[in-house]
Design a protein around this motif. Structure first.
Motif, PDB file in Angstrom:
ATOM      1  N   HIS A   7       0.697   5.505 -15.803  1.00 43.56           N
ATOM      2  CA  HIS A   7       0.425   5.610 -14.474  1.00 43.56           C
ATOM      3  C   HIS A   7       0.210   4.277 -14.096  1.00 43.56           C
ATOM      4  O   HIS A   7      -0.667   3.456 -14.183  1.00 43.56           O
ATOM      5  CB  HIS A   7      -1.143   6.076 -14.183  1.00 43.56           C
ATOM      6  CG  HIS A   7      -1.579   5.810 -13.153  1.00 43.56           C
ATOM      7  ND1 HIS A   7      -2.979   6.079 -11.933  1.00 43.56           N
ATOM      8  CD2 HIS A   7      -0.789   5.985 -11.380  1.00 43.56           C
ATOM      9  CE1 HIS A   7      -2.945   6.400 -10.177  1.00 43.56           C
ATOM     10  NE2 HIS A   7      -1.873   5.546 -10.120  1.00 43.56           N
ATOM     11  N   CYS A   8       1.237   3.745 -13.243  1.00 43.99           N
ATOM     12  CA  CYS A   8       1.874   2.554 -13.010  1.00 43.99           C
ATOM     13  C   CYS A   8       2.053   2.411 -12.044  1.00 43.99           C
ATOM     14  O   CYS A   8       3.350   3.009 -11.544  1.00 43.99           O
ATOM     15  CB  CYS A   8       2.156   1.466 -14.145  1.00 43.99           C
ATOM     16  SG  CYS A   8       2.458  -0.131 -14.448  1.00 43.99           S
ATOM     17  N   HIS A   9       1.726   1.167 -11.002  1.00 40.12           N
ATOM     18  CA  HIS A   9       2.590   0.841  -9.538  1.00 40.12           C
ATOM     19  C   HIS A   9       3.253  -0.281 -10.202  1.00 40.12           C
ATOM     20  O   HIS A   9       2.706  -1.248  -9.605  1.00 40.12           O
ATOM     21  CB  HIS A   9       1.900   1.083  -8.511  1.00 40.12           C
ATOM     22  CG  HIS A   9       1.118   2.064  -8.101  1.00 40.12           C
ATOM     23  ND1 HIS A   9       1.484   3.068  -7.283  1.00 40.12           N
ATOM     24  CD2 HIS A   9      -0.087   3.011  -9.244  1.00 40.12           C
ATOM     25  CE1 HIS A   9       0.856   3.758  -7.263  1.00 40.12           C
ATOM     26  NE2 HIS A   9      -0.837   3.940  -8.066  1.00 40.12           N
ATOM     27  N   LEU A  10       4.552  -0.431 -10.288  1.00 39.76           N
ATOM     28  CA  LEU A  10       5.448  -1.380 -11.003  1.00 39.76           C
ATOM     29  C   LEU A  10       6.450  -1.117  -9.877  1.00 39.76           C
ATOM     30  O   LEU A  10       7.101  -2.649 -10.188  1.00 39.76           O
ATOM     31  CB  LEU A  10       5.830  -1.025 -12.427  1.00 39.76           C
ATOM     32  CG  LEU A  10       5.968  -2.014 -13.365  1.00 39.76           C
ATOM     33  CD1 LEU A  10       5.185  -3.205 -13.591  1.00 39.76           C
ATOM     34  CD2 LEU A  10       6.789  -1.743 -14.275  1.00 39.76           C
ATOM     35  N   LEU A  11       7.084  -0.195  -9.263  1.00 37.15           N
ATOM     36  CA  LEU A  11       8.409  -1.133  -8.178  1.00 37.15           C
ATOM     37  C   LEU A  11       8.023  -1.800  -7.006  1.00 37.15           C
ATOM     38  O   LEU A  11       6.760  -1.458  -6.192  1.00 37.15           O
ATOM     39  CB  LEU A  11       8.393   0.790  -7.399  1.00 37.15           C
ATOM     40  CG  LEU A  11       9.025   2.131  -8.649  1.00 37.15           C
ATOM     41  CD1 LEU A  11       8.832   2.674  -8.089  1.00 37.15           C
ATOM     42  CD2 LEU A  11      10.381   1.353  -9.614  1.00 37.15           C
ATOM     43  N   PRO A  12       8.506  -2.471  -7.162  1.00 32.95           N
ATOM     44  CA  PRO A  12       8.569  -3.636  -6.293  1.00 32.95           C
ATOM     45  C   PRO A  12       8.772  -3.755  -4.999  1.00 32.95           C
ATOM     46  O   PRO A  12       9.631  -2.329  -4.541  1.00 32.95           O
ATOM     47  CB  PRO A  12      10.126  -4.920  -7.086  1.00 32.95           C
ATOM     48  CG  PRO A  12      10.691  -4.053  -7.233  1.00 32.95           C
ATOM     49  CD  PRO A  12       9.888  -2.738  -7.723  1.00 32.95           C
ATOM     50  N   ALA A  13       8.141  -3.761  -4.060  1.00 31.21           N
ATOM     51  CA  ALA A  13       7.477  -3.515  -2.699  1.00 31.21           C
ATOM     52  C   ALA A  13       8.119  -1.884  -2.565  1.00 31.21           C
ATOM     53  O   ALA A  13       8.212  -1.642  -0.977  1.00 31.21           O
ATOM     54  CB  ALA A  13       9.267  -4.443  -1.993  1.00 31.21           C
ATOM     55  N   VAL A  14       6.461  -1.554  -3.297  1.00 35.00           N
ATOM     56  CA  VAL A  14       6.801   0.460  -2.577  1.00 35.00           C
ATOM     57  C   VAL A  14       4.992   0.044  -3.012  1.00 35.00           C
ATOM     58  O   VAL A  14       4.344  -0.449  -3.991  1.00 35.00           O
ATOM     59  CB  VAL A  14       7.256   1.290  -3.876  1.00 35.00           C
ATOM     60  CG1 VAL A  14       6.783   2.160  -3.976  1.00 35.00           C
ATOM     61  CG2 VAL A  14       9.035   1.144  -3.913  1.00 35.00           C
ATOM     62  N   ASP A  15       4.671   0.847  -2.189  1.00 31.51           N
ATOM     63  CA  ASP A  15       3.286   1.192  -1.854  1.00 31.51           C
ATOM     64  C   ASP A  15       2.279   0.260  -2.710  1.00 31.51           C
ATOM     65  O   ASP A  15       2.612  -0.857  -1.950  1.00 31.51           O
ATOM     66  CB  ASP A  15       2.829   2.250  -2.659  1.00 31.51           C
ATOM     67  CG  ASP A  15       3.461   2.706  -4.304  1.00 31.51           C
ATOM     68  OD1 ASP A  15       2.492   1.651  -4.474  1.00 31.51           O
ATOM     69  OD2 ASP A  15       3.624   3.747  -5.232  1.00 31.51           O
ATOM     70  N   ASP A  16       1.380   0.280  -3.303  1.00 31.10           N
ATOM     71  CA  ASP A  16       0.616  -0.408  -3.365  1.00 31.10           C
ATOM     72  C   ASP A  16       0.455  -1.588  -4.511  1.00 31.10           C
ATOM     73  O   ASP A  16      -0.071  -2.347  -5.482  1.00 31.10           O
ATOM     74  CB  ASP A  16      -0.691  -0.319  -3.724  1.00 31.10           C
ATOM     75  CG  ASP A  16      -1.257   1.418  -4.214  1.00 31.10           C
ATOM     76  OD1 ASP A  16      -0.034   1.490  -4.658  1.00 31.10           O
ATOM     77  OD2 ASP A  16      -2.245   1.038  -4.448  1.00 31.10           O
ATOM     78  N   GLY A  17       1.745  -1.627  -4.954  1.00 32.28           N
ATOM     79  CA  GLY A  17       2.272  -2.657  -6.678  1.00 32.28           C
ATOM     80  C   GLY A  17       2.661  -3.894  -6.112  1.00 32.28           C
ATOM     81  O   GLY A  17       2.650  -3.721  -4.953  1.00 32.28           O
ATOM     82  N   PRO A  18       3.635  -4.387  -7.029  1.00 27.47           N
ATOM     83  CA  PRO A  18       3.656  -5.577  -6.650  1.00 27.47           C
ATOM     84  C   PRO A  18       4.672  -5.658  -5.531  1.00 27.47           C
ATOM     85  O   PRO A  18       5.935  -6.012  -5.022  1.00 27.47           O
ATOM     86  CB  PRO A  18       5.030  -5.954  -7.764  1.00 27.47           C
ATOM     87  CG  PRO A  18       4.976  -5.041  -8.712  1.00 27.47           C
ATOM     88  CD  PRO A  18       4.531  -3.574  -7.791  1.00 27.47           C
TER      89      PRO A  18
END
Length: 131
Positions: free
Chosen positions: A5-16
């Motif tokens: 479970h990682c929000h790693l995609l750039p410029a998507v939701d609350d990730g980087p």
């Protein structure tokens, strides 16, 4: 180690916010012993507009960027699906990917009725987790 479970995609939701931040996060993950990450952008979350996001394409693009940067990290596509009362009906109106090498992460944040949450957990089935 696999981060599921990682929000790693750039410029998507609350990730980087940028590709550079994504690359730095990926480097740090590898330094900590992570060998694979399942990217899990939000789905059905009122705070984030991700309806038009092709998660599999975004994950493949990220995998290419990491490869070009020499970062040995396998990227798998997933989604963090927000559980809410009408989720089962909403699934019929919105495309969620299904793939043998993808998985789905479900979030129960904000569920007020246990009956609705139970219905969603029974109806949704996770895809195969990467080896």
């Amino acid at each position: 180690m696999i981060d599921i479970h990682c929000h790693l995609l750039p410029a998507v939701d609350d990730g980087p916010g940028t590709v550079e931040q994504t690359i730095e996060m990926a480097r740090r993950a590898v330094e900590e012993g992570v060998t694979a990450i399942v990217v899990t952008p939000h789905a059905f979350h009122p705070q984030f507009e991700t309806e038009d996001l092709n998660v599999q394409e975004a994950a493949a693009t990220l995998q290419n960027v990491l490869h070009q940067e020499g970062i040995e990290l396998d990227i798998y596509s997933g989604q963090e699906i927000r559980v809410f009362g009408d989720l089962v009906q909403a699934l019929g109106t919105r495309h969620l990917f299904r793939s043998r090498d993808s998985c789905v992460w479900r979030s129960c944040t904000g569920v007020r009725r246990r009956r609705s949450a139970f219905s969603c957990w029974v109806t949704l089935r996770p895809c195969r987790v990467p080896k």
